[in-house]
Design an enzyme around this catalytic site. Structure first.
Site, PDB file in Angstrom:
ATOM      1  N   LYS A 188       6.917   5.022   6.848  1.00 23.27           N
ATOM      2  CA  LYS A 188       7.438   5.120   5.482  1.00 23.27           C
ATOM      3  C   LYS A 188       8.863   4.569   5.479  1.00 23.27           C
ATOM      4  CE  LYS A 188       3.995   7.131   3.279  1.00 23.27           C
ATOM      5  NZ  LYS A 188       3.386   6.581   2.038  1.00 23.27           N
ATOM      6  N   ASP A 208       2.953  11.869   0.564  1.00 27.61           N
ATOM      7  CA  ASP A 208       4.364  11.762   0.206  1.00 27.61           C
ATOM      8  C   ASP A 208       5.057  13.114   0.104  1.00 27.61           C
ATOM      9  OD1 ASP A 208       4.457   8.987   0.110  1.00 27.61           O
ATOM     10  OD2 ASP A 208       3.831   8.908  -1.983  1.00 27.61           O
ATOM     11  N   ARG A 235       9.035   9.596   9.132  1.00 27.44           N
ATOM     12  CA  ARG A 235       9.228  10.913   8.526  1.00 27.44           C
ATOM     13  C   ARG A 235       8.839  12.060   9.449  1.00 27.44           C
ATOM     14  NH1 ARG A 235       7.476   9.519   2.227  1.00 27.44           N
ATOM     15  NH2 ARG A 235       9.500   8.586   1.692  1.00 27.44           N
ATOM     16  N   ARG A 245      13.028  11.459   0.382  1.00 35.00           N
ATOM     17  CA  ARG A 245      12.231  12.675   0.554  1.00 35.00           C
ATOM     18  C   ARG A 245      12.761  13.542   1.699  1.00 35.00           C
ATOM     19  NH1 ARG A 245       8.254  12.151  -3.117  1.00 35.00           N
ATOM     20  NH2 ARG A 245       7.514  10.034  -3.555  1.00 35.00           N
TER      21      ARG A 245
END
Length: 222
Positions: A130, A103, A134, A178
């Site tokens: 995710k 993560d 990503r 994120r």
């Protein structure tokens, strides 16, 4: 019988400040009450291996409410800039190193852009499923900021420079908290006299860190 307990602060959220302190000069950040369960803090060990100045301090009893059950271990995370003449070292992450930092890889990629040499992330194809893809999303961030990189099916190769300065950029966070926060930390290194960077949909950072931008701006105040 009902009880009260203290939930430690998220170590994944603290990762962004660890990276920020490693790529900026004259920064010192103390984050108290951060969860330090060994299964959650591998990212700080990776950053330490790259040369980042990160240490843990045990919480004093006075910092915690009386008669509060300790659900998870916690401590104060101390993060400081590199000393003059020091640089981040490149890193290769693969295999069984990946699950414990999966993560935090978007933030780690930002640090790798400032590490002197070639860093590589392998065996991380899980990042493609995710909140968004990503790997693709971070490739867009790196590209827009002027980072030299090569996207792989299961990872990324990043050609870092200790003197790297990102150019102003515009990216889409793609509804991924994120990605938004990693892009914001990278944007914080853009020359303040240059044009501002834009993170479209950056408000999605509030999914996991509602005060992220407030905290980021507070670090810019004298």
């Amino acid at each position: 019988q009902a009880i009260s307990f203290t939930v430690p602060k998220d170590p994944s959220a603290a990762t962004f400040w660890a990276v920020l302190s490693a790529i900026h000069g004259n920064v010192e950040i103390k984050a108290p009450g951060v969860g330090c369960n060994p299964t959650r803090i591998q990212i700080f060990e990776v950053l330490q291996q790259m040369g980042a100045h990160i240490t843990w301090e045990t919480e004093h009893a006075v910092d915690l409410p009386m008669q509060t059950p300790v659900v998870e271990p916690q401590g104060s995370l101390m993060m400081r800039s590199l000393q003059q003449g020091q640089t981040l070292k490149p890193m290769i992450l693969a295999g069984d190193q990946i699950p414990g930092v999966i993560d935090e890889i978007p933030a780690l990629m930002v640090a790798m852009a400032f590490a002197e040499g070639v860093s590589e992330i392998r065996d991380a194809s899980e990042l493609r499923i995710k909140e968004t893809d990503r790997l693709s999303a971070m490739a867009s961030v790196l590209e827009a900021a002027g980072v030299s990189y090569q996207e792989k099916p299961d990872g990324m190769v990043i050609y870092g420079r200790s003197d790297f300065r990102p150019k102003p950029f515009t990216v889409d966070a793609l509804h991924d908290h994120r990605i938004a926060m990693a892009a914001a930390v990278l944007a914080s290194c853009v020359d303040p006299d240059d044009s501002p960077s834009v993170i479209k949909g950056g408000s999605c950072a509030s999914i996991s860190y509602p005060t992220f931008y407030q905290d980021l701006l507070s670090l810019q105040k004298p």
